[in-house]
Design an enzyme around this catalytic site. Structure first.
Site, short mmCIF file in Angstrom:
data_model
loop_
_atom_site.label_atom_id
_atom_site.label_comp_id
_atom_site.label_asym_id
_atom_site.label_seq_id
_atom_site.Cartn_x
_atom_site.Cartn_y
_atom_site.Cartn_z
N CYS A 193 0.15 22.82 35.78
CA CYS A 193 -0.02 21.54 36.46
C CYS A 193 0.11 21.73 37.96
O CYS A 193 0.55 22.77 38.43
CB CYS A 193 1.03 20.55 35.97
SG CYS A 193 1.04 20.32 34.18
N ASN A 208 6.03 21.11 36.47
CA ASN A 208 5.08 22.11 35.99
C ASN A 208 5.87 23.14 35.21
O ASN A 208 6.80 23.74 35.74
CB ASN A 208 4.35 22.77 37.17
CG ASN A 208 3.49 23.94 36.72
OD1 ASN A 208 2.98 23.95 35.61
ND2 ASN A 208 3.36 24.94 37.57
N GLY A 209 5.49 23.35 33.95
CA GLY A 209 6.20 24.31 33.13
C GLY A 209 6.45 23.75 31.75
O GLY A 209 5.83 22.78 31.31
N LYS A 245 -6.58 26.86 36.18
CA LYS A 245 -6.77 28.10 36.91
C LYS A 245 -5.62 29.07 36.71
O LYS A 245 -5.82 30.25 36.48
CB LYS A 245 -6.93 27.77 38.41
CG LYS A 245 -7.21 28.98 39.29
CD LYS A 245 -8.57 29.56 39.01
CE LYS A 245 -8.92 30.69 39.94
NZ LYS A 245 -10.20 31.32 39.56
N GLU A 268 -16.46 29.48 28.41
CA GLU A 268 -15.48 28.61 29.07
C GLU A 268 -16.12 27.54 29.94
O GLU A 268 -15.51 26.49 30.16
CB GLU A 268 -14.46 29.42 29.85
CG GLU A 268 -14.97 30.19 31.04
CD GLU A 268 -13.88 31.05 31.68
OE1 GLU A 268 -12.68 30.81 31.42
OE2 GLU A 268 -14.22 31.96 32.45
N ARG A 321 -5.64 23.23 38.79
CA ARG A 321 -4.49 23.61 37.97
C ARG A 321 -4.34 22.72 36.74
O ARG A 321 -3.52 23.01 35.86
CB ARG A 321 -3.21 23.52 38.81
CG ARG A 321 -3.20 24.41 40.03
CD ARG A 321 -1.92 24.23 40.81
NE ARG A 321 -0.77 24.71 40.05
CZ ARG A 321 -0.32 25.95 40.04
NH1 ARG A 321 -0.91 26.85 40.80
NH2 ARG A 321 0.73 26.29 39.32
N GLU A 368 -16.38 40.02 29.20
CA GLU A 368 -16.26 39.10 30.33
C GLU A 368 -17.46 38.15 30.38
O GLU A 368 -17.29 36.95 30.65
CB GLU A 368 -16.15 39.89 31.64
CG GLU A 368 -16.14 39.04 32.89
CD GLU A 368 -15.01 38.04 32.96
OE1 GLU A 368 -15.07 37.16 33.84
OE2 GLU A 368 -14.06 38.10 32.14
N TRP A 426 -2.04 19.40 33.30
CA TRP A 426 -2.68 20.11 32.21
C TRP A 426 -1.77 19.95 31.01
O TRP A 426 -0.64 20.43 31.01
CB TRP A 426 -2.87 21.58 32.55
CG TRP A 426 -3.69 22.33 31.54
CD1 TRP A 426 -5.04 22.47 31.51
CD2 TRP A 426 -3.19 23.07 30.40
NE1 TRP A 426 -5.44 23.23 30.43
CE2 TRP A 426 -4.32 23.61 29.74
CE3 TRP A 426 -1.93 23.31 29.88
CZ2 TRP A 426 -4.20 24.38 28.57
CZ3 TRP A 426 -1.81 24.06 28.73
CH2 TRP A 426 -2.94 24.60 28.09
N LYS A 435 -17.11 34.04 30.21
CA LYS A 435 -17.65 33.16 31.25
C LYS A 435 -18.55 32.09 30.63
O LYS A 435 -18.48 30.92 30.99
CB LYS A 435 -18.45 33.98 32.28
CG LYS A 435 -17.61 34.70 33.28
CD LYS A 435 -16.95 33.77 34.25
CE LYS A 435 -15.51 34.00 34.51
NZ LYS A 435 -14.58 34.49 33.60
N HIS A 472 -21.14 46.40 10.38
CA HIS A 472 -19.86 46.29 9.67
C HIS A 472 -19.43 44.83 9.51
O HIS A 472 -18.24 44.54 9.44
CB HIS A 472 -18.78 47.09 10.39
CG HIS A 472 -19.07 48.56 10.41
ND1 HIS A 472 -18.75 49.40 9.37
CD2 HIS A 472 -19.70 49.33 11.34
CE1 HIS A 472 -19.14 50.63 9.66
NE2 HIS A 472 -19.73 50.62 10.85
#
Length: 607
Positions: A2, A98-99, A602, A487, A27, A480, A74, A484, A503
């Site tokens: 947050c 935040n946490g 982020k 998300e 955030r 990667e 968030w 990208k 397989h």
């Protein structure tokens, strides 16, 4: 994850807080709220959704006053909603957090026994009720805060205001970042400097166990013994212009275009007379030669950069490298020896699991190296050696330039280790450095082909699922590229080693399923062509990103994007660019919020 901002001034706080929250929205952006002293009384307005929702609400419920705190959320505990939004508290106490308060259920049960009732599903409300209880019992903020600190477990950055103290904000932190901004006639708290760059670039780093008391003309920081301490003033290395889009439609596109420039920022300090030198950062040649193994620990995109680093160091220097997801490393009882090194990689330097892994390594007496972007971040302060990436401010939630520079820095380290172990010559290193300086032009050339990449992206925007395949280094790049895409476009995407298709994975391939194949490893061209033929035989629509080579005939894939050749160790720095743009345009063409994808933040500062 947050975002927190607070201001103490004589001017209107609401405008300052809104400006700061807009800069912190990367955030978290599930909900937003403010608490401001209005004529000495704490007033709160908060709402689900983005900051514009709050601005609209303030039109009918204005907050007038110069002292206040703000929060952009968030969600962890409790869905995004008005009641779960921060700030939490009452007419006596209001706070933003935040946490995660890990023992909040215990605190909540205790507060209910004390007669408190709860409205939200958040852990933060338990913290607010506990703080209120001790404020009533103790009669002053400091004693209440100290008592709460004895009771809570978890991670937190907390900004607090108290009835009867209308000219002050109080702040504490543990594991989650929080700074105290130093202005003229007004002072601040913030999750990071971006929130207050319009007003100041100077700040104090608040350490764990410290309590900050912020007034408009005074900042007091107390230690565990409540003794005042004097801290060194830090100054941000970037300004507001760095945080603006500079004409680009999205921060992500701007940051992709920043990559040629930031590459030079990262490598030039480590190059001297066509040799690679890390001695200024505490990595002597003798120490580097003594390392028998690297444990690279990271999350998400940074972990994918570690995969590039693993490939390079093992191939070039013949030193073993294990790559660990940070959340697994810390609970997996890792086997660590004194001749080994734990290297943690984090853009923000605040990633909770990565920070915990760093502390675990240090508790075992293992040397730690951090690859981070943010100067003065928690990981940077605690690691034995810090390699800054100098990528500059990155705003878009989906990381691009941070990953790019992390990969470059690890490649540079691999070449340094290769030379130290006598596996190449000074002349070969000089040639590598010459080619490294050509990368910005090669990247710029790809950036000029955006329309081609946009056209390729247009062919997948209606798809629900997509697969990336590659071998060796191309598999690392596929991871990667797939992240990208998923998300920011919300297209289900998975990356697989191409050799694993038979397989199990090939059962998912049917008519018109998109498969993106990467082919940048010349020694594996024949193998990847065979894999492409396998998926095409089952109806796949194949997109090939490959080095220019006669082996790739026009009918080998349905769509081909050619990547200019460069020496093998530098291929990832070129090949990732079209894949970043491929994801970017998929999101743009779907009309999505590129810079703020749903459910993401982020900086992941909670487990």
């Amino acid at each position: 994850m947050c975002g927190i901002v607070g201001v103490v001034s004589q001017q209107q706080a609401a405008d300052v807080l809104i400006t700061g929250l807009r800069q912190l929205e990367y955030r978290g952006y599930d909900s937003v709220g403010l608490s401001i002293f209005e004529n000495g009384v704490i007033k709160t307005v908060k709402t689900q959704g983005r900051i514009d929702n709050l601005v609209k609400k303030l039109e009918t419920h204005p907050l007038n006053g110069g002292v206040g705190i703000g929060h952009t959320r968030w969600a962890t505990h409790g869905e995004p909603s008005d009641v779960n939004s921060h700030p939490h508290g009452n007419h006596r106490v209001s706070l933003v957090h935040n946490g995660i308060i890990e023992n909040y259920l215990f605190i909540k049960a205790r507060m209910i026994r004390k007669g408190y009732t709860f409205e939200s599903a958040t852990d933060t409300e338990a913290l607010a009720k506990c703080l209120d209880y001790y404020y009533v019992q103790k009669g002053n903020p400091i004693d209440a805060i100290r008592k709460v600190l004895e009771k809570i477990r978890g991670s937190y950055a907390v900004g607090m205001i108290f009835d009867g103290h209308p000219d002050q904000i109080y702040a504490i932190r543990k594991d989650s970042p929080l700074i105290v901004g130093i202005g003229k006639g007004r002072n601040f708290i913030a999750s990071d400097i971006t929130a207050i760059l319009d007003y100041t670039r100077d700040y104090y780093l608040l350490e764990e166990g410290e309590i900050a008391i912020v007034e408009k003309d005074k900042i007091t920081i107390l230690d565990n013994d409540l003794e005042e301490i004097h801290k060194e003033i830090q100054s941000a290395s970037w300004d507001r212009q760095s945080a603006e889009k500079e004409g680009y439609p999205h921060f992500m596109l701007k940051e992709i275009h920043d990559q040629p420039k930031v590459l030079m920022n990262a490598i030039n300090p480590r190059l001297k007379d066509y040799k690679i030198d890390f001695t200024d950062e505490g990595l002597s040649d003798d120490f580097l030669k003594s390392i028998t193994k690297f444990h690279m620990v990271a999350c998400g995109t940074a972990m994918h950069a570690a995969m590039i680093g693993k490939h390079m160091i093992e191939q070039e220097a013949r030193i073993s490298v294990d790559v660990h997801i940070a959340s697994e490393f810390r609970y997996g009882q890792p086997i660590l020896n004194s001749s080994e090194v734990v290297m943690v990689i984090s853009q923000s330097g605040e990633t909770a699991d990565t920070l915990a892994a760093l502390r675990l390594a240090k508790s075992h007496g293992i040397k730690t190296i951090a690859v981070v972007n943010v100067v003065g971040s928690s990981i940077a302060r605690e690691a034995d050696v810090v390699l800054y990436t100098w990528a500059g401010l990155e705003i878009a939630v989906a990381s691009t330039k941070a990953y790019f520079v992390q990969s470059a820095l690890l490649t540079l380290l691999a070449k340094k280790l290769q030379r130290l172990h006598g596996l190449c010559t000074d002349a070969e290193i000089a040639l590598f450095i010459e080619d490294l300086h050509k990368i910005p032009d090669l990247v710029s050339g790809i950036l000029n082909e955006q329309e081609h990449i946009k056209q390729l992206a247009s062919l997948i925007v209606s798809q629900r699922s997509l697969f990336f395949i590659g071998r060796s280094l191309d598999y690392a790049l596929s991871l990667e590229a797939s992240l990208k895409l998923k998300e920011i476009s919300y297209i289900h995407s998975e990356a697989y080693p191409a050799g694993e298709l038979k397989h199990g994975t090939i059962s998912l391939i049917s008519d018109h399923v998109p498969v993106v194949a990467l082919a940048t490893q010349e020694k594996l061209f024949e193998k990847i062509i065979s894999n492409i033929k396998e998926v095409k035989a089952r109806g796949a629509n194949v997109f090939l990103f490959a080095l220019d080579d006669p082996m790739f005939e026009t009918d080998v894939a349905d769509h081909i994007f050619i990547i200019q050749k460069v020496q093998p160790s530098l291929i990832p720095l070129v090949a990732i660019i079209p894949l970043q743009l491929f994801a970017y345009y998929a999101s743009v063409l779907k009309g999505l919020d590129v810079d703020k994808p749903r459910n993401l933040a982020k900086s992941v500062t909670v487990e």
